[in-house]
Design an enzyme around this catalytic site. Structure first.
Site, PDB file in Angstrom:
ATOM      1  N   ASP A 155     -34.092  16.679 -45.900  1.00 32.44           N
ATOM      2  CA  ASP A 155     -35.524  16.918 -46.047  1.00 32.44           C
ATOM      3  C   ASP A 155     -35.835  16.975 -47.551  1.00 32.44           C
ATOM      4  O   ASP A 155     -35.476  17.944 -48.226  1.00 32.44           O
ATOM      5  CB  ASP A 155     -35.873  18.242 -45.352  1.00 32.44           C
ATOM      6  CG  ASP A 155     -37.342  18.613 -45.483  1.00 32.44           C
ATOM      7  OD1 ASP A 155     -38.084  17.907 -46.193  1.00 32.44           O
ATOM      8  OD2 ASP A 155     -37.730  19.630 -44.869  1.00 32.44           O
ATOM      9  N   TRP A 177     -37.428  26.297 -44.722  1.00 40.86           N
ATOM     10  CA  TRP A 177     -37.606  24.982 -44.093  1.00 40.86           C
ATOM     11  C   TRP A 177     -36.343  24.492 -43.409  1.00 40.86           C
ATOM     12  O   TRP A 177     -36.420  23.736 -42.444  1.00 40.86           O
ATOM     13  CB  TRP A 177     -38.166  23.981 -45.109  1.00 40.86           C
ATOM     14  CG  TRP A 177     -39.549  24.398 -45.502  1.00 40.86           C
ATOM     15  CD1 TRP A 177     -39.942  24.910 -46.697  1.00 40.86           C
ATOM     16  CD2 TRP A 177     -40.712  24.435 -44.651  1.00 40.86           C
ATOM     17  NE1 TRP A 177     -41.274  25.248 -46.651  1.00 40.86           N
ATOM     18  CE2 TRP A 177     -41.761  24.958 -45.412  1.00 40.86           C
ATOM     19  CE3 TRP A 177     -40.950  24.067 -43.325  1.00 40.86           C
ATOM     20  CZ2 TRP A 177     -43.051  25.137 -44.889  1.00 40.86           C
ATOM     21  CZ3 TRP A 177     -42.227  24.234 -42.807  1.00 40.86           C
ATOM     22  CH2 TRP A 177     -43.254  24.762 -43.588  1.00 40.86           C
ATOM     23  N   LYS A 196     -46.810  16.625 -51.254  1.00 38.85           N
ATOM     24  CA  LYS A 196     -46.374  17.387 -52.424  1.00 38.85           C
ATOM     25  C   LYS A 196     -46.190  16.447 -53.610  1.00 38.85           C
ATOM     26  O   LYS A 196     -46.918  16.499 -54.581  1.00 38.85           O
ATOM     27  CB  LYS A 196     -45.102  18.144 -52.088  1.00 38.85           C
ATOM     28  CG  LYS A 196     -45.361  19.157 -50.977  1.00 38.85           C
ATOM     29  CD  LYS A 196     -44.140  19.466 -50.189  1.00 38.85           C
ATOM     30  CE  LYS A 196     -44.465  20.207 -48.918  1.00 38.85           C
ATOM     31  NZ  LYS A 196     -45.324  21.389 -49.091  1.00 38.85           N
TER      32      LYS A 196
HETATM   33  N1  PMP Z   1     -40.010  20.782 -45.223  1.00 45.08           N
HETATM   34  C1  PMP Z   1     -40.344  21.248 -46.434  1.00 45.08           C
HETATM   35  C2  PMP Z   1     -39.299  21.321 -47.508  1.00 45.08           C
HETATM   36  C3  PMP Z   1     -41.653  21.663 -46.678  1.00 45.08           C
HETATM   37  O1  PMP Z   1     -41.996  22.142 -47.870  1.00 45.08           O
HETATM   38  C4  PMP Z   1     -42.619  21.569 -45.651  1.00 45.08           C
HETATM   39  C5  PMP Z   1     -44.077  21.963 -45.845  1.00 45.08           C
HETATM   40  N2  PMP Z   1     -44.364  22.844 -46.801  1.00 45.08           N
HETATM   41  C6  PMP Z   1     -42.210  21.090 -44.406  1.00 45.08           C
HETATM   42  C7  PMP Z   1     -40.906  20.698 -44.237  1.00 45.08           C
HETATM   43  C8  PMP Z   1     -43.184  20.980 -43.278  1.00 45.08           C
HETATM   44  O2  PMP Z   1     -44.034  19.934 -43.557  1.00 45.08           O
HETATM   45  P1  PMP Z   1     -45.328  19.585 -42.675  1.00 45.08           P
HETATM   46  O3  PMP Z   1     -46.306  20.667 -42.911  1.00 45.08           O
HETATM   47  O4  PMP Z   1     -45.719  18.258 -43.244  1.00 45.08           O
HETATM   48  O5  PMP Z   1     -44.901  19.494 -41.252  1.00 45.08           O
END
Ligand code: PMP
Length: 361
Positions: A172, A102, A196
């Protein structure tokens, strides 16, 4: 009806009490004569709901007054694409500390717009550890430093955030927000997709230091402008009302359960139980993350023989344990242990793992 223990990484398990309440008031939202799905976001009932959600979030996370709270749609990835537009001037650099998938995504989303630099990365070690603070190369002119508090796929979490430089830190927290107390004042921006630890998919929370909302940023449409969004109470356009409502129910639930301090204790116990089972399996199961970086929220693990992976997933499902298949990037298994997953779920998983090992050992 039996509900399984759900270890899904997101969308993830929600508190049963929240789902029950949503069901109970689905047809008539608190005497409105209509569902919460059907009422105007600008009407008094929805405005009250939105304000309550913000107040509950502020109380739960102890958000200081000098921070604005935004509720947006588009998920965490859209936030990642808007960070450089809002917080870095044209041509300006920003530093990215990359500790997993991520972090890479955040960098990729920013790269078309600004000079996005890798200040540090643990990719060489397969993202099994955190980039050593002494090896970060921060740019003095950077608009901000970005990091991922918890890497949902690689199972790597900053357990102790290091000291940063002078640039604001944008973090994040998608997969660990509200899992333990957090000192928001250390950050310029904290953001998290809700699906989450906070509620359903489709709504994203940003906590932004107000002075950063005045950054020049790049030329951008008003709808992509966080300052405009803050002024409009996150209602520049029609917000995801259903998701906002469910998020509000989850925030209340977390408050009523004892708040983030209580969840910190539960989450520590859940993670300790699962890691102990993995480490105590004599190599039958393994987690490859350095001890200091092991995530409390997402625990990737491997069965010693990958041929057993589909058997594990299928038999776990039979035993009422779902959402355990690992992400395609890593393979193996992954157990996500968010706030809404009860300790009894982790105990059931550990019991199943031991029994599986006996049968297939
Ligand atoms: N950052 C993290 C730490 C994530 O776990 C995720 C999704 N699993 C995202 C960003 C992306 O999120 P989204 O699917 O809501 O765009």
């Amino acid at each position: 009806m039996t509900r399984a223990f759900n270890f899904s990484p997101g969308p993830a398990t929600l508190p049963e009490a929240v789902l029950q309440q949503a069901q109970d008031e689905l047809l008539d939202y608190r005497g409105c004569g209509a569902s919460v799905l059907e009422i105007s976001h600008r009407g008094a009932d929805f405005m009250a709901l939105a304000q309550r959600a913000e107040a509950d979030l502020r109380a739960l996370l102890t958000v200081p007054d000098e921070y604005a709270v935004l509720f947006t749609s588009g998920g965490a990835t859209t936030v990642q694409s808007l960070l450089p537009l809002n917080f870095a001037a044209p041509g300006q650099a920003a530093d990215y500390v990359v500790s997993g998938h991520w972090g890479q995504t955040a960098l990729r989303q920013a790269a078309p717009v600004i000079d996005a630099r890798i200040a540090a990365s643990s990719e060489d070690g397969g993202f099994r550890d955190l980039p050593e603070r002494s090896e970060w190369r921060l740019s003095p002119e950077a608009a901000y430093v970005h990091l991922t508090a918890n890497e949902t796929i690689h199972g790597v979490e900053w357990r102790q955030l290091p000291e940063f430089g002078s640039a604001p830190v944008i973090a994040d927290f998608s997969s660990s927000i509200a899992s333990e107390p957090l000192d928001i004042s250390r950050f310029g921006v904290v953001y998290a997709g809700a699906q989450k630890n906070l509620g359903p998919a489709g709504i994203t929370v940003l906590i932004v230091r107000r002075d950063l909302l005045e950054s020049a940023g790049q030329p951008r449409a008003p709808i992509l402008d966080y300052r405009a969004q803050a002024k409009a109470g996150s209602m520049l356009n029609t917000p995801p009302t259903w998701n906002w409502y469910l998020l509000g129910l989850c925030l209340r639930w977390m408050r009523d359960e004892g708040g983030v301090a209580e969840f910190a204790n539960r989450n520590a116990r859940k993670a300790a139980l699962l890691y102990a089972a993995i480490d105590g399996s004599g190599g039958y199961y393994r987690n490859e993350v350095a001890a200091r970086a092991r995530s409390r929220m997402n625990v990737p693990f491997f069965v010693h023989d990958p041929a057993l992976d589909p058997v594990f997933v299928a038999e776990a499902k039979q035993a009422g344990l779902i959402g355990l298949k690992g992400h395609r990037v890593l393979g193996g298994m992954r157990a996500s242990l968010y706030n809404a997953l009860p300790e009894s779920g982790v105990q059931a998983l550990v019991d199943f793992m031991q029994e599986f090992q006996k049968r297939h050992g």
